[in-house]
Design a protein around this motif. Structure first.
Motif, short mmCIF file in Angstrom:
data_model
loop_
_atom_site.label_atom_id
_atom_site.label_comp_id
_atom_site.label_asym_id
_atom_site.label_seq_id
_atom_site.Cartn_x
_atom_site.Cartn_y
_atom_site.Cartn_z
N ASP A 1 -61.19 38.91 50.40
CA ASP A 1 -60.08 38.91 49.45
C ASP A 1 -58.89 38.14 50.01
OD1 ASP A 1 -61.57 40.41 47.65
OD2 ASP A 1 -60.71 42.33 48.31
N ARG B 1 -59.68 34.41 49.87
CA ARG B 1 -59.64 33.94 48.49
C ARG B 1 -58.18 33.80 48.03
NH1 ARG B 1 -63.85 36.15 47.15
NH2 ARG B 1 -63.13 38.29 47.14
N GLU B 2 -57.38 34.80 48.30
CA GLU B 2 -55.97 34.78 47.91
C GLU B 2 -55.23 33.65 48.61
OE1 GLU B 2 -52.11 37.66 48.43
OE2 GLU B 2 -54.02 38.62 47.89
N GLU C 1 -56.25 30.43 46.88
CA GLU C 1 -55.66 30.33 45.54
C GLU C 1 -54.18 29.98 45.59
OE1 GLU C 1 -56.54 34.10 43.72
OE2 GLU C 1 -58.66 33.59 43.41
#
Length: 127
Positions: free
Chosen positions: A81, A84-85, A88
């Motif tokens: 996570d 991914r964050e 992004e």
């Protein structure tokens, strides 16, 4: 296999993951590499337990081979996570996540080396 046996195996695989996590976190707090004792010795003892329980076999119900173990620890620490964050938001990964990834990289390498050596031991020690 009985329900009790399933519970016992589940407990053992989670206990192994807990032990590894504890060693890594101890080393991280002490700012010491896991490749040196006492961390290396504690990890190797845990490796031997995982191997003896059959968790390093290709068809193991609970995958504690190097990649499976690191995946479980990464999930526990929220690294997927966080990565991914970071991607992004196009930001650097937080230092605490980078530190955990470095620990996992070291663990992955050590666990793979031990697995390889363990599997090849009989080849070089036959009578």
């Amino acid at each position: 296999m009985t329900a009790d046996a399933d519970i016992e195996e589940t407990s053992l695989d989670e206990t192994i993951v807990e032990r590894v996590a504890a060693v890594l976190e101890d080393a991280e707090r002490a700012i010491r590499p896991i490749e040196v004792d006492p961390y290396r010795a504690r990890l190797f003892e845990t490796f031997v337990t995982a191997e003896g329980a059959g968790f390093l076999a290709d068809d193991a119900e609970f995958d504690l081979k190097a990649d499976g173990l690191c995946r479980r620890l990464g999930e526990r620490w929220g690294l997927a996570d966080a990565s991914r964050e970071s991607a992004e938001k196009q930001q650097k990964l937080a230092p605490e996540h980078v530190a955990k990834m470095r620990l996992l990289w070291s663990l992955l390498r050590m666990w793979m080396e031990w697995t390889y050596a363990w599997e090849r031991w009989p080849e070089f020690h036959e009578s």
